[in-house]
Design a protein around this motif. Structure first.
Motif, mmCIF file in Angstrom:
data_model
loop_
_atom_site.group_PDB
_atom_site.id
_atom_site.type_symbol
_atom_site.label_atom_id
_atom_site.label_comp_id
_atom_site.label_asym_id
_atom_site.label_seq_id
_atom_site.Cartn_x
_atom_site.Cartn_y
_atom_site.Cartn_z
ATOM 1 N N ASP A 14 0.748 -1.249 -0.052
ATOM 2 C CA ASP A 14 0.092 0.121 0.018
ATOM 3 C C ASP A 14 0.835 1.046 0.131
ATOM 4 O O ASP A 14 0.298 2.435 0.281
ATOM 5 C CB ASP A 14 -0.972 0.118 1.352
ATOM 6 C CG ASP A 14 -0.087 -0.088 2.362
ATOM 7 O OD1 ASP A 14 1.023 -0.026 2.553
ATOM 8 O OD2 ASP A 14 -0.745 -0.319 3.710
ATOM 9 N N GLY A 15 2.281 1.077 -0.113
ATOM 10 C CA GLY A 15 2.962 2.264 -0.126
ATOM 11 C C GLY A 15 3.385 2.898 0.955
ATOM 12 O O GLY A 15 3.957 3.912 1.438
ATOM 13 N N ARG A 16 3.206 2.016 2.114
ATOM 14 C CA ARG A 16 3.465 2.397 3.535
ATOM 15 C C ARG A 16 4.940 2.751 3.383
ATOM 16 O O ARG A 16 5.877 2.442 2.729
ATOM 17 C CB ARG A 16 3.399 1.544 4.440
ATOM 18 C CG ARG A 16 3.982 0.026 4.576
ATOM 19 C CD ARG A 16 3.547 -1.036 5.130
ATOM 20 N NE ARG A 16 2.308 -1.319 5.053
ATOM 21 C CZ ARG A 16 1.527 -1.797 5.800
ATOM 22 N NH1 ARG A 16 2.049 -2.535 6.946
ATOM 23 N NH2 ARG A 16 0.248 -2.385 5.549
ATOM 24 N N GLU A 17 5.513 3.858 4.372
ATOM 25 C CA GLU A 17 6.767 4.398 4.552
ATOM 26 C C GLU A 17 7.565 3.497 5.588
ATOM 27 O O GLU A 17 7.524 3.986 6.905
ATOM 28 C CB GLU A 17 6.855 5.710 4.625
ATOM 29 C CG GLU A 17 8.240 6.532 4.475
ATOM 30 C CD GLU A 17 8.270 7.990 4.392
ATOM 31 O OE1 GLU A 17 9.362 8.572 4.617
ATOM 32 O OE2 GLU A 17 7.014 8.536 4.361
ATOM 33 N N ILE A 25 11.731 0.870 2.297
ATOM 34 C CA ILE A 25 11.512 -0.586 2.050
ATOM 35 C C ILE A 25 10.100 -0.113 0.821
ATOM 36 O O ILE A 25 9.156 0.283 1.486
ATOM 37 C CB ILE A 25 11.246 -1.343 3.008
ATOM 38 C CG1 ILE A 25 12.453 -1.294 3.909
ATOM 39 C CG2 ILE A 25 10.907 -2.685 2.568
ATOM 40 C CD1 ILE A 25 13.760 -1.800 3.340
ATOM 41 N N LYS A 26 10.181 -0.655 -0.386
ATOM 42 C CA LYS A 26 9.040 -0.430 -1.186
ATOM 43 C C LYS A 26 8.066 -1.458 -0.819
ATOM 44 O O LYS A 26 6.770 -1.203 -1.135
ATOM 45 C CB LYS A 26 9.338 -0.391 -2.484
ATOM 46 C CG LYS A 26 10.362 0.859 -2.883
ATOM 47 C CD LYS A 26 10.898 0.885 -4.366
ATOM 48 C CE LYS A 26 11.748 1.892 -5.005
ATOM 49 N NZ LYS A 26 12.083 1.852 -6.390
ATOM 50 N N ASP A 27 8.236 -2.635 -0.629
ATOM 51 C CA ASP A 27 7.392 -3.749 -0.346
ATOM 52 C C ASP A 27 7.936 -4.832 0.623
ATOM 53 O O ASP A 27 8.705 -5.436 0.513
ATOM 54 C CB ASP A 27 7.176 -4.402 -1.757
ATOM 55 C CG ASP A 27 6.215 -5.367 -1.736
ATOM 56 O OD1 ASP A 27 5.473 -5.917 -0.880
ATOM 57 O OD2 ASP A 27 5.530 -5.999 -2.972
ATOM 58 N N PHE A 34 12.028 -8.925 5.386
ATOM 59 C CA PHE A 34 10.429 -8.845 5.841
ATOM 60 C C PHE A 34 9.626 -10.139 5.104
ATOM 61 O O PHE A 34 8.791 -10.372 5.761
ATOM 62 C CB PHE A 34 9.795 -7.614 5.607
ATOM 63 C CG PHE A 34 10.422 -6.527 6.550
ATOM 64 C CD1 PHE A 34 10.322 -6.176 7.637
ATOM 65 C CD2 PHE A 34 11.103 -5.536 5.444
ATOM 66 C CE1 PHE A 34 11.007 -5.207 8.214
ATOM 67 C CE2 PHE A 34 12.057 -4.425 6.139
ATOM 68 C CZ PHE A 34 11.705 -4.106 7.400
ATOM 69 N N ARG A 35 10.077 -10.345 3.796
ATOM 70 C CA ARG A 35 9.218 -11.282 3.248
ATOM 71 C C ARG A 35 8.804 -12.561 3.754
ATOM 72 O O ARG A 35 7.502 -13.119 3.632
ATOM 73 C CB ARG A 35 9.859 -11.604 1.801
ATOM 74 C CG ARG A 35 10.913 -12.234 1.673
ATOM 75 C CD ARG A 35 11.795 -12.324 0.307
ATOM 76 N NE ARG A 35 13.019 -12.933 0.217
ATOM 77 C CZ ARG A 35 13.816 -12.742 -0.529
ATOM 78 N NH1 ARG A 35 13.660 -11.991 -1.494
ATOM 79 N NH2 ARG A 35 15.005 -13.634 -0.522
ATOM 80 N N ALA A 36 9.719 -13.488 4.503
ATOM 81 C CA ALA A 36 9.443 -14.657 5.324
ATOM 82 C C ALA A 36 8.664 -14.451 6.285
ATOM 83 O O ALA A 36 7.649 -15.329 6.458
ATOM 84 C CB ALA A 36 10.566 -15.277 5.377
ATOM 85 N N THR A 37 8.769 -13.645 7.113
ATOM 86 C CA THR A 37 8.050 -13.210 8.170
ATOM 87 C C THR A 37 6.514 -12.943 7.732
ATOM 88 O O THR A 37 5.501 -13.294 8.317
ATOM 89 C CB THR A 37 8.619 -12.250 9.084
ATOM 90 O OG1 THR A 37 9.956 -12.690 9.604
ATOM 91 C CG2 THR A 37 7.673 -11.954 10.550
ATOM 92 N N ARG A 207 -4.209 3.970 9.328
ATOM 93 C CA ARG A 207 -3.622 2.993 8.518
ATOM 94 C C ARG A 207 -2.389 3.136 8.430
ATOM 95 O O ARG A 207 -1.666 4.213 8.512
ATOM 96 C CB ARG A 207 -4.338 3.387 7.067
ATOM 97 C CG ARG A 207 -5.807 2.760 6.874
ATOM 98 C CD ARG A 207 -6.243 3.162 5.391
ATOM 99 N NE ARG A 207 -5.346 2.888 4.419
ATOM 100 C CZ ARG A 207 -5.377 1.682 3.660
ATOM 101 N NH1 ARG A 207 -6.457 0.940 3.974
ATOM 102 N NH2 ARG A 207 -4.548 1.435 2.811
ATOM 103 N N ALA A 208 -1.453 2.015 7.973
ATOM 104 C CA ALA A 208 -0.174 1.981 8.076
ATOM 105 C C ALA A 208 0.578 3.045 7.019
ATOM 106 O O ALA A 208 1.672 3.565 6.967
ATOM 107 C CB ALA A 208 0.282 0.734 7.913
ATOM 108 N N ASP A 209 -0.420 3.065 5.946
ATOM 109 C CA ASP A 209 0.091 4.127 4.768
ATOM 110 C C ASP A 209 -0.450 5.360 4.903
ATOM 111 O O ASP A 209 -0.305 6.149 4.057
ATOM 112 C CB ASP A 209 -0.564 3.323 3.403
ATOM 113 C CG ASP A 209 -1.934 3.433 3.544
ATOM 114 O OD1 ASP A 209 -2.769 3.800 4.436
ATOM 115 O OD2 ASP A 209 -2.526 3.098 2.204
#
Length: 476
Positions: A14-17, A25-27, A34-37, A207-209
């Motif tokens: 969602d583009g969160r910073e 981090i873009k995603d 972060f991806r595995a968690t 929201r986080a974004d």
């Protein structure tokens, strides 16, 4: 309806910073830190969405943690749901989505706490609970203030402007556990504030974004993991902790729960069942984590060939006793349930036992880790640097030969020892020991609270009854 893991991951894009090591981090779903968690959290959603566990995890189309319990049986059913998710992460994912879900259910059980002379947040609290439940959202929270002064340079989150449609806030909060993986973040304070701190006496969920909201991540243990074989816990269950920074963030009125009210901002946790619901979830997870660590200790002792040694047998017995203690606190809190608002708000776990669990867990976890380290001995230190050494054409035969024990091939034994080190001695493990000591508050806080939550009057009455039963003239 509950979300699938795929739907959860899509919502995180969602583009969160988020910032880590000077990089935005873009995603989080694709970044190696972060991806595995994120995938581990997604796996929890899949367990609820469509698995044999779904009937246990879901009630009325939403996760059972969102339901306001109306009876002892409801508390037991909720705990069984907690246990499924706790076991999926072996107790190392502390802030799974059911944590704040249970807190929101606590708000919904007693919404009148949010009504004050200056601001009525009751409808917002109910809407918050409904929004999370119906959207099956993952909400984190951050309640801890950074070190700050008392003037215009105050660093903690505070109101800096008021508008017709909402408020503008500025400042920071720390230890946002799991915040980088959350759909929403609840910002507030759980510690008592002085009467003059009204600008900081607020709580809201965004929201986080949200524009102007930044999350500054601590070191990622997932990013430092060489492989799942070498760091099986760090690589998959690093829920992260982040500092939340608000730079003139706009918060609509409908997302504000308490506003410029010192008493209500604390009461939302302590007068509603929210905090006791937290303890119910975390105590179930703690029990599960001790089960995992004790099982690990038994497997290591067997691998070392020491499981028949009397001292080792006794040490394992002590660990199993710790597991039973952790389980007993959960069951006792449920059995000592108390009505909320004379039953109109359902029931909550017993406060005295729940508060005592915080003391037990903070003191027991370091002892358990230390006992298991003693059982493991030096074997967990002397390991090949990587599982790849097992596959090396020249080195592999040496590793296979010299790291085996009777009945335990080298690959199996090293796999076990690397898991043990990741759970007991790694940086990830160190974070977890500190987490278990402090995530429910500092000892000077919860020990003091126990003095008024515990049965001090009953204890002193019993001792006084003995004193009153005799005097200088009493004979045998």
């Amino acid at each position: 309806m509950t979300r699938s893991g795929h739907e959860y991951l899509e919502a995180l894009r969602d583009g969160r910073e988020i910032w880590l090591d000077g990089e935005r981090i873009k995603d989080v779903t694709t970044h190696p830190a972060f991806r595995a968690t994120a995938a581990s959290f997604a796996g929890l959603y899949d367990l609820a969405h469509d698995s044999p566990h779904t009937p246990l995890l879901v009630q009325g189309g939403v996760h059972r943690a969102y339901a306001v319990p109306r009876s002892y049986e409801d508390l037991v059913a909720r705990r069984r749901a907690y246990k499924v998710w706790a076991e999926a992460g072996y107790g190392f994912l502390g802030r799974t989505p059911d944590y704040m879900a249970s807190g929101a259910a606590g708000f919904a059980a007693l919404p009148g706490v949010f009504t004050t002379d200056g601001f009525d947040g009751a409808a917002n609290a109910l809407a918050y609970h409904r929004r999370l439940a119906e959207g099956d959202l993952h909400c984190a929270f951050t309640l801890t203030d950074p070190a700050s002064g008392q003037g215009e340079d105050d660093l903690t989150v505070r109101v800096v402007a008021e508008r017709d449609d909402g408020i503008v806030v500025r400042g920071a909060k720390t230890i946002g556990t799991g915040a980088v993986f959350a759909d929403e973040i609840l910002v507030g304070t759980i510690e008592p504030l002085a009467p003059e701190h009204t600008a900081r006496a607020l709580s809201f969920s965004i929201r986080a974004d949200t524009p102007g909201l930044r999350l500054i991540s601590r070191t990622s243990y997932e990013a430092g993991a060489r492989s799942v074989f070498d760091q099986p816990l760090s690589a998959r269950y690093d829920e992260n902790d982040a500092m939340l920074v608000c730079e003139d963030v706009f918060v609509p009125w409908e997302r504000v729960l308490t506003y410029r009210d010192v008493d209500a901002t604390a009461a939302m946790w302590w007068r509603t069942p929210a905090y006791l619901n937290f303890v119910h979830q975390s105590a179930t997870r703690f029990w599960t984590k001790l089960e995992f660590l004790t099982g690990l200790a038994i497997l290591v002792a067997r691998s070392n060939g020491t499981d028949g040694v009397p001292a080792v047998t006794q040490a394992i017995g002590r660990l199993l006793g710790m597991v039973a203690q952790a389980k007993a606190f959960v069951l006792a809190a449920e059995a000592s349930w108390e009505p909320v608002d004379e039953g109109r708000g359902g029931v909550r776990p017993g406060q005295e036992i729940s508060f005592a669990q915080r003391i037990m867990a903070g003191e027991l976890y370091p002892r358990a880790v230390q006992d298991i380290k003693l059982l493991a001995g030096g074997a967990i230190i002397q390991q090949p640097a990587s599982g790849r050494d097992l596959l090396h054409p020249e080195l592999g035969p040496l590793v296979h030969r010299y790291f085996r024990t009777p009945g335990h091939p080298a690959e199996d034994r090293l796999k076990l020892l690397k898991l043990a080190w990741d759970a007991l001695g790694s940086e990830f493990a160190g974070r977890h020991e500190q987490y278990e000591r402090f995530y429910q508050g500092a000892p000077h806080v919860y020990l003091t609270m126990q003095t008024w939550a515990g049965a001090a009057d009953d204890c002193t009455s019993l001792a006084q009854a003995c004193l009153d039963g005799y005097d200088l003239g009493t004979t045998r």
